[in-house]
Design an enzyme around this catalytic site. Structure first.
Site, PDB file in Angstrom:
ATOM      1  N   ASP A  54       0.837  -1.201   0.000  1.00  0.00           N
ATOM      2  CA  ASP A  54       0.000   0.000   0.000  1.00  0.00           C
ATOM      3  C   ASP A  54       0.875   1.257   0.000  1.00  0.00           C
ATOM      4  OD1 ASP A  54       0.876  -0.129   2.595  1.00  0.00           O
ATOM      5  OD2 ASP A  54      -1.086   0.164   3.521  1.00  0.00           O
ATOM      6  N   SER A  55       2.197   1.079   0.011  1.00  0.00           N
ATOM      7  CA  SER A  55       3.109   2.207  -0.233  1.00  0.00           C
ATOM      8  C   SER A  55       2.791   2.852  -1.576  1.00  0.00           C
ATOM      9  CB  SER A  55       4.564   1.725  -0.216  1.00  0.00           C
ATOM     10  OG  SER A  55       4.732   0.597  -1.056  1.00  0.00           O
ATOM     11  N   ASP A  93      -1.032  -6.166   0.147  1.00  0.00           N
ATOM     12  CA  ASP A  93      -1.314  -5.467   1.405  1.00  0.00           C
ATOM     13  C   ASP A  93      -2.803  -5.184   1.513  1.00  0.00           C
ATOM     14  OD1 ASP A  93       0.711  -4.805   3.176  1.00  0.00           O
ATOM     15  OD2 ASP A  93       1.349  -3.034   2.054  1.00  0.00           O
ATOM     16  N   GLU A 125      -1.040  -5.399   8.891  1.00  0.00           N
ATOM     17  CA  GLU A 125      -0.213  -4.788   9.932  1.00  0.00           C
ATOM     18  C   GLU A 125      -0.841  -5.045  11.297  1.00  0.00           C
ATOM     19  OE1 GLU A 125       0.413  -0.615   9.133  1.00  0.00           O
ATOM     20  OE2 GLU A 125       1.185  -1.016   7.122  1.00  0.00           O
ATOM     21  N   GLU A 192       9.521  -3.973  10.636  1.00  0.00           N
ATOM     22  CA  GLU A 192       9.903  -2.672  10.061  1.00  0.00           C
ATOM     23  C   GLU A 192      10.414  -1.700  11.132  1.00  0.00           C
ATOM     24  OE1 GLU A 192       7.168  -0.868   7.315  1.00  0.00           O
ATOM     25  OE2 GLU A 192       8.298   1.019   7.279  1.00  0.00           O
TER      26      GLU A 192
HETATM   27  O1  KIV Z   1       3.598  -1.004   1.601  1.00  0.00           O
HETATM   28  C1  KIV Z   1       4.737  -1.476   1.493  1.00  0.00           C
HETATM   29  O2  KIV Z   1       5.390  -1.350   0.458  1.00  0.00           O
HETATM   30  C2  KIV Z   1       5.267  -2.198   2.663  1.00  0.00           C
HETATM   31  C3  KIV Z   1       6.694  -2.515   2.821  1.00  0.00           C
HETATM   32  C4  KIV Z   1       7.004  -3.528   3.828  1.00  0.00           C
HETATM   33  C5  KIV Z   1       7.697  -2.252   1.872  1.00  0.00           C
HETATM   34  O3  KIV Z   1       4.504  -2.531   3.523  1.00  0.00           O
END
Ligand code: KIV
Length: 279
Positions: A54-55, A93, A125, A192
């Protein structure tokens, strides 16, 4: 004569979450992000796991955080990445607000990810508070990649994007998070933004592979955002990022050259032009 022109990767089999689970303590697991088919095709031969992170909210859509990302966005990017990945295990994600409410909400979102995007599993998460949800998903056939330590979706309550685990209390909490998510059945764990000693303690404490990002070399694998690695995302560079290329200035030079050619009528040239009798 056998056809030796095939790239080596094409001969490799598709990796599953279960395959990656067995890599604890073995050759480090190589993980990168992708949001679209062309990038997935490029990194697939070298990556073991491709994360549709989700980045993409910050990297592709220009949001300040990942919070505004929706499940619809993730599904469309997820299916594009799956089309480009023959070998790597593709994980998506679940974005903010699509799993935290209840295990049932998480299952509905994860089922769409597997059925519509075709990914092999989802990442969520959260530590102890999400363990029940991880168990609920795994027992119903959804492979889960956990994510503890710095959790970008909770930046609003964690005081921003800050390294975690500096106090003894924080270290104990993060270790408990790791144990809870592993015991709930996650196949691996993203760790992280934590200190080196905590990363080592987490990796030693769980039987599943740890995938570090800003979490030192004491992890069973590493993940970075591909756009950071190749210098395409340049808004900021976290300390833990190593750049292996600087593509943004190269692209800027290429489009400047194109603009010069258009303005001076050097482009298109005869070889780019259709004419009568020419093919
Ligand atoms: O959203 C993301 O790219 C991540 C990372 C762990 C790179 O959660």
């Amino acid at each position: 004569m056998p056809d030796t022109s095939e790239p080596v990767s094409a001969a490799k089999t598709k990796l599953s979450p279960a395959d990656l689970r067995t890599r604890k303590g073995a050759t480090p697991i190589v993980c990168l992000t992708a949001y679209a088919t062309p990038m997935a095709r490029i990194i697939d031969p070298v990556a073991d796991l491709i994360l549709v992170g989700d980045s993409l909210g910050m990297v592709v859509y220009g949001f300040e955080t990942t919070v505004p990302v929706t499940l619809e966005m993730m599904l469309r990017h997820g299916e594009a990445v799956v089309r480009g990945a023959k070998h790597a295990c593709v994980i998506l994600d679940l974005p903010f607000g699509t799993y935290q409410e209840s295990p049932r909400q998480a299952f509905r979102s994860a089922a769409r990810a597997l059925a519509e995007a075709g990914v092999a599993g989802v990442k969520i998460e959260g530590g102890e508070t999400m363990a029940e949800t991880v168990r609920f998903l795994v027992e119903r056939g959804v492979p889960v990649l956990g994510h503890i330590g710095l959790q970008p979706q909770s930046a609003n309550t964690m005081g921003g994007f800050r390294a975690q685990g500096r106090s003894e209390q924080d270290q104990a909490r993060i270790l408990a998070d790791a144990r809870a998510v592993a015991a709930a059945g996650a196949f691996a764990l993203v760790v992280e933004g934590v200190t080196e000693s905590l990363a080592r303690a987490v990796t030693d404490a769980v039987e599943i592979p740890t995938i570090g990002i800003g979490a030192s070399s004491h992890c069973d694998g590493q993940i970075l955002v591909t756009d950071d690695v190749i210098g395409l995302f340049t808004d900021f560079k976290p300390r833990f990022v190593k750049r292996y290329a600087e593509l943004a200035p190269q692209i800027a030079r290429a489009v400047e050259a194109y603009a010069d050619d258009v303005r001076s009528r050097r482009f298109p040239a005869p070889e780019h032009t259709y004419g009568a009798g020419k093919k």
